[in-house]
Motif scaffolding. Sequence first.
Motif, PDB file in Angstrom:
ATOM      1  N   ASP A 293       0.841  -1.199   0.000  1.00 54.54           N
ATOM      2  CA  ASP A 293       0.000   0.000   0.000  1.00 54.54           C
ATOM      3  C   ASP A 293       0.882   1.257   0.000  1.00 54.54           C
ATOM      4  O   ASP A 293       2.112   1.157   0.071  1.00 54.54           O
ATOM      5  CB  ASP A 293      -1.028  -0.062   1.154  1.00 54.54           C
ATOM      6  N   PRO A 294       0.291   2.455  -0.104  1.00 53.58           N
ATOM      7  CA  PRO A 294       1.121   3.672  -0.235  1.00 53.58           C
ATOM      8  C   PRO A 294       1.998   3.922   0.991  1.00 53.58           C
ATOM      9  O   PRO A 294       3.005   4.625   0.894  1.00 53.58           O
ATOM     10  CB  PRO A 294       0.091   4.799  -0.394  1.00 53.58           C
ATOM     11  N   GLU A 295       1.639   3.371   2.146  1.00 51.86           N
ATOM     12  CA  GLU A 295       2.468   3.535   3.346  1.00 51.86           C
ATOM     13  C   GLU A 295       3.572   2.475   3.436  1.00 51.86           C
ATOM     14  O   GLU A 295       4.316   2.440   4.422  1.00 51.86           O
ATOM     15  CB  GLU A 295       1.602   3.461   4.611  1.00 51.86           C
ATOM     16  N   GLY A 296       3.650   1.608   2.438  1.00 57.02           N
ATOM     17  CA  GLY A 296       4.698   0.585   2.436  1.00 57.02           C
ATOM     18  C   GLY A 296       4.318  -0.680   3.173  1.00 57.02           C
ATOM     19  O   GLY A 296       5.131  -1.594   3.314  1.00 57.02           O
ATOM     20  N   ARG A 297       3.079  -0.744   3.650  1.00 50.66           N
ATOM     21  CA  ARG A 297       2.641  -1.980   4.311  1.00 50.66           C
ATOM     22  C   ARG A 297       2.359  -3.026   3.240  1.00 50.66           C
ATOM     23  O   ARG A 297       1.931  -2.693   2.144  1.00 50.66           O
ATOM     24  CB  ARG A 297       1.395  -1.703   5.160  1.00 50.66           C
ATOM     25  N   ARG A 298       2.599  -4.276   3.594  1.00 52.11           N
ATOM     26  CA  ARG A 298       2.557  -5.321   2.576  1.00 52.11           C
ATOM     27  C   ARG A 298       1.670  -6.502   2.975  1.00 52.11           C
ATOM     28  O   ARG A 298       1.357  -6.683   4.141  1.00 52.11           O
ATOM     29  CB  ARG A 298       3.989  -5.842   2.334  1.00 52.11           C
ATOM     30  N   ALA A 299       1.301  -7.278   1.971  1.00 53.46           N
ATOM     31  CA  ALA A 299       0.637  -8.574   2.212  1.00 53.46           C
ATOM     32  C   ALA A 299       1.296  -9.597   1.287  1.00 53.46           C
ATOM     33  O   ALA A 299       1.691  -9.263   0.164  1.00 53.46           O
ATOM     34  CB  ALA A 299      -0.862  -8.478   1.943  1.00 53.46           C
ATOM     35  N   TRP A 300       1.408 -10.816   1.765  1.00 48.30           N
ATOM     36  CA  TRP A 300       2.079 -11.885   1.039  1.00 48.30           C
ATOM     37  C   TRP A 300       1.184 -13.120   1.026  1.00 48.30           C
ATOM     38  O   TRP A 300       0.824 -13.617   2.104  1.00 48.30           O
ATOM     39  CB  TRP A 300       3.368 -12.302   1.746  1.00 48.30           C
ATOM     40  N   THR A 301       0.842 -13.638  -0.151  1.00 48.86           N
ATOM     41  CA  THR A 301       0.191 -14.952  -0.169  1.00 48.86           C
ATOM     42  C   THR A 301       1.255 -16.030  -0.163  1.00 48.86           C
ATOM     43  O   THR A 301       2.428 -15.774  -0.495  1.00 48.86           O
ATOM     44  CB  THR A 301      -0.693 -15.165  -1.418  1.00 48.86           C
ATOM     45  N   ASN A 302       0.842 -17.222   0.179  1.00 53.90           N
ATOM     46  CA  ASN A 302       1.724 -18.377   0.013  1.00 53.90           C
ATOM     47  C   ASN A 302       1.855 -18.684  -1.475  1.00 53.90           C
ATOM     48  O   ASN A 302       1.098 -18.145  -2.287  1.00 53.90           O
ATOM     49  CB  ASN A 302       1.149 -19.575   0.783  1.00 53.90           C
ATOM     50  N   PRO A 303       2.818 -19.542  -1.856  1.00 53.75           N
ATOM     51  CA  PRO A 303       2.911 -19.900  -3.269  1.00 53.75           C
ATOM     52  C   PRO A 303       1.572 -20.417  -3.788  1.00 53.75           C
ATOM     53  O   PRO A 303       0.926 -21.232  -3.138  1.00 53.75           O
ATOM     54  CB  PRO A 303       3.992 -20.984  -3.301  1.00 53.75           C
ATOM     55  N   LEU A 304       1.174 -19.904  -4.959  1.00 51.60           N
ATOM     56  CA  LEU A 304      -0.130 -20.248  -5.520  1.00 51.60           C
ATOM     57  C   LEU A 304      -0.048 -21.460  -6.433  1.00 51.60           C
ATOM     58  O   LEU A 304      -1.048 -22.038  -6.802  1.00 51.60           O
ATOM     59  CB  LEU A 304      -0.686 -19.045  -6.292  1.00 51.60           C
ATOM     60  N   TRP A 305       1.167 -21.803  -6.847  1.00 49.78           N
ATOM     61  CA  TRP A 305       1.397 -23.056  -7.578  1.00 49.78           C
ATOM     62  C   TRP A 305       2.804 -23.504  -7.357  1.00 49.78           C
ATOM     63  O   TRP A 305       3.621 -22.726  -6.837  1.00 49.78           O
ATOM     64  CB  TRP A 305       1.128 -22.897  -9.084  1.00 49.78           C
TER      65      TRP A 305
END
Length: 305
Positions: A293-305
């Motif tokens: 996001d614009p504040e540098g906060r992140r989200a990570w999914t696990n490997p999708l394949w």
Amino acid sequence: MNPFEDGGVWLRCALHAHTTNSDGELPPDKLVRHYEWAGFDVLAITDHWVRTVEPSTERLLVIPSTELNATAGGPEHDAHVLALGLGVDPELPDVEVGFGTLGEVVAWVNEQGAVPYLAHTYWSGLRTDQFEGCDGLVGIEVWNAGCELEVGRGDSSLHWDEALERGRRFFAIAADDSHYPGYDSALAWTWVRAGEESAEAVLAALREGRFYSSTGPVVHELEISDETVEVRCSPVASATLVAGRRRGARANAGRLGYPHRSRILETNDDGLITSVRLERPPSTPYGRLELRDPEGRRAWTNPLW
Ligand SMILES: [Zn+2]
Ligand SMILES: [Zn+2]
């Protein structure tokens, strides 16, 4: 593996936090109240070499856990292993005599029915080849908020990508590693897709990778086909499909946003991305989605394949 297609509930989990039973500032009952008020659904208390037992409350499920040390490739390489969900009376190894190799500690954790995750690999100064071959290790911490706040070494995504690139399928959690709640808490969490709100269901999801990690962004929907990954999310400045050496896809928000193998489907009034389609590069060893996001906060999914 797509937890967004499974049934069940989303639970916001704090999976790494300390109390006065080790080097944390709050006693266990106060830590539980703190995370309950902060809006979490699950708290794993991970005191060093201690199984802290504190009752769950109406809103917060508490899972007794611990954090153990292990040597990884040499006595000077101290690795920390989270044992998430320790059963009753697990006969914790003695700190003095139980200081085993990473493989021994991970095997012990699995024998107890707990789920082993390797904490803060960047902070610990580990190399990927020191742990990627460890049998039974379920995953690592991609983000540790305390390590970031204290020394700027909270981000272990390079380790994760190196292991994934070489075919080691790790999952990755994000956690506070809170010692001073209020200062270093509610900064990172793991959204677990559990069959129900029970310790068994949460631990099964952690073992099977049915979750994603975040320091802010929320994933609403995720669809994977043979050619594309499509996501609907809270407003973000970029969405990246990390898919191995030299390859991937990314959408960047803004007037000069540079689309690489991607198409923005929806933006909000500020021009931030709320829906995007990313092209899967052909024949890559893995692919995982990362939002920022614009504040540098992140989200990570696990490997999708
Ligand atoms: Zn640690
Ligand atoms: Zn810790």
